[in-house]
Structures are given as C-alpha cells and as structure tokens.
Write a protein that holds these residues in place. Sequence first.
Motif, PDB file in Angstrom:
ATOM      1  N   SER A  46      82.048  19.987 -34.846  1.00 55.62           N
ATOM      2  CA  SER A  46      82.517  20.548 -36.116  1.00 55.62           C
ATOM      3  C   SER A  46      81.387  20.655 -37.125  1.00 55.62           C
ATOM      4  CB  SER A  46      83.643  19.694 -36.701  1.00 55.62           C
ATOM      5  OG  SER A  46      84.741  19.663 -35.847  1.00 55.62           O
ATOM      6  N   VAL A  47      80.532  19.655 -37.164  1.00 49.52           N
ATOM      7  CA  VAL A  47      79.391  19.680 -38.082  1.00 49.52           C
ATOM      8  C   VAL A  47      78.496  20.874 -37.761  1.00 49.52           C
ATOM      9  CG1 VAL A  47      77.301  18.451 -38.808  1.00 49.52           C
ATOM     10  CG2 VAL A  47      79.454  17.195 -38.518  1.00 49.52           C
ATOM     11  N   VAL A  48      78.216  21.069 -36.481  1.00 50.58           N
ATOM     12  CA  VAL A  48      77.391  22.207 -36.060  1.00 50.58           C
ATOM     13  C   VAL A  48      78.103  23.515 -36.403  1.00 50.58           C
ATOM     14  CG1 VAL A  48      76.421  23.410 -34.047  1.00 50.58           C
ATOM     15  CG2 VAL A  48      76.251  20.914 -34.226  1.00 50.58           C
ATOM     16  N   VAL A  63      80.505  24.217 -38.587  1.00 51.87           N
ATOM     17  CA  VAL A  63      80.639  24.541 -40.014  1.00 51.87           C
ATOM     18  C   VAL A  63      79.301  25.002 -40.586  1.00 51.87           C
ATOM     19  CG1 VAL A  63      80.232  22.282 -41.121  1.00 51.87           C
ATOM     20  CG2 VAL A  63      81.864  23.865 -42.109  1.00 51.87           C
ATOM     21  N   CYS A  64      78.195  24.478 -40.092  1.00 56.55           N
ATOM     22  CA  CYS A  64      76.879  24.912 -40.564  1.00 56.55           C
ATOM     23  C   CYS A  64      76.581  26.345 -40.132  1.00 56.55           C
ATOM     24  CB  CYS A  64      75.790  23.983 -40.047  1.00 56.55           C
ATOM     25  SG  CYS A  64      75.824  22.352 -40.801  1.00 56.55           S
ATOM     26  N   VAL A  65      76.990  26.706 -38.933  1.00 50.13           N
ATOM     27  CA  VAL A  65      76.679  28.024 -38.396  1.00 50.13           C
ATOM     28  C   VAL A  65      77.670  29.094 -38.858  1.00 50.13           C
ATOM     29  CG1 VAL A  65      76.467  29.363 -36.257  1.00 50.13           C
ATOM     30  CG2 VAL A  65      75.520  27.058 -36.394  1.00 50.13           C
ATOM     31  N   MET A  66      78.956  28.771 -38.868  1.00 44.51           N
ATOM     32  CA  MET A  66      79.943  29.806 -39.139  1.00 44.51           C
ATOM     33  C   MET A  66      80.954  29.460 -40.217  1.00 44.51           C
ATOM     34  SD  MET A  66      82.212  29.500 -35.680  1.00 44.51           S
ATOM     35  CE  MET A  66      83.684  30.257 -36.274  1.00 44.51           C
ATOM     36  N   GLY A  67      80.743  28.363 -40.910  1.00 45.54           N
ATOM     37  CA  GLY A  67      81.702  27.920 -41.913  1.00 45.54           C
ATOM     38  C   GLY A  67      81.987  28.919 -43.016  1.00 45.54           C
ATOM     39  N   ARG A  68      80.985  29.686 -43.424  1.00 49.83           N
ATOM     40  CA  ARG A  68      81.182  30.669 -44.504  1.00 49.83           C
ATOM     41  C   ARG A  68      82.124  31.804 -44.075  1.00 49.83           C
ATOM     42  NH1 ARG A  68      76.500  30.498 -48.498  1.00 49.83           N
ATOM     43  NH2 ARG A  68      75.374  28.675 -47.793  1.00 49.83           N
TER      44      ARG A  68
END
Length: 176
Positions: free
Chosen positions: A61-63, A65-70
């Motif tokens: 989830s951390v990975v 959200v950093c890559v596609m969270g926006r």
Amino acid sequence: MRKQLFFWELAGFLVTGALGSLLHFVYQWSGENQVAAAFSAVNESTWEHMKLLFFPLFLFSVVQVCVMGRNYPNFLAVRAVSILTGLVLIPVLFYTYTGVLGRSVDWVNIALFFLAALGAFLLDFRLLRRSRLSAPWQQILGLIVLWALAFCFVWCTFHPVELALWRDPVTGGYGV
C-alpha cells in the motif's frame, strides 16, 4: 486507467501472497529476532496468520499510494476497508471450517490465506473503480485505521490478549 489498476491489484495480490508465505518462516529463520517478531509470525495462532496478510498488504500500500495515489483520491479509505475485510475473512473462514470438520488442515489454512488476500484485492479494485469513500475525512480515517492496525499487530505480538484468537494451538502459549 482500469487496466493499470487491474495490474496493480494483481501485483499486490501476488506480492502479498509471496511475502505473507515467507513471513510465516522469517521469525524462525532469524533465530527468533525481536525485530522479525514484530512483522512475521511468531507462532501458529490465528492472530499471527492475520499478521501475514496485513504487513505485506500494508507495505504494498505504501508503494502503491506513492506511485498512483493521486489518481485515486479514495485510496487510503478503500485500502483500510479492504484490509479489514481480508483480516476478518481469516478468522471467520478458519473457525467456520474447523468448527465443521473438528480439526485444522494445513493446505486449507494456506488456501484461506490466499482467499482472504484475494477478497481484499477484489474489494479494493471494485471500490477504487467506483470512487467510493473519497471524502477527506474518510482518507484521514483510513490512514488512522491502517497505522492503528500496524501498531496493534506489533503490540499484540509482545503483549497478546489471552483469548483464542491469540492462542497458539501447537504450544498453548500466547505471543513470543
């Protein structure tokens, strides 16, 4: 966008399955290291098996959200709901089938882990696509739930509650 999300969710399922399977043995392989105990299974209790689902999914989830969270303003709330669903599936399915059979079967336990992970990612995929749970307060609540779960899993490894969920059926003990 939908195809990209599908591949992310499929990758998450595969990573969670692989890391969760490895984490079953990390504590023993590490010589019972206390840091390893915080994130991997220290015994055969249902709680420790729930931890095998949580930490790989949390890390992924951390990975993610950093890559596609926006692209997904509902990500944190949806992930909290899907993780909670996967975590609930493990004891519900385990205690249901062992109640019916009267015993635990290793290959069924492994299958339940993968079913819980699959359930979590299928729900995740569905909710992310529908843009549900996207209010700012829901994102904050989702983040709080995820970190609270992480805290609970670590805390309860070293301070387990003396209930069936935390009891190791092999040794009868609790926690480390």
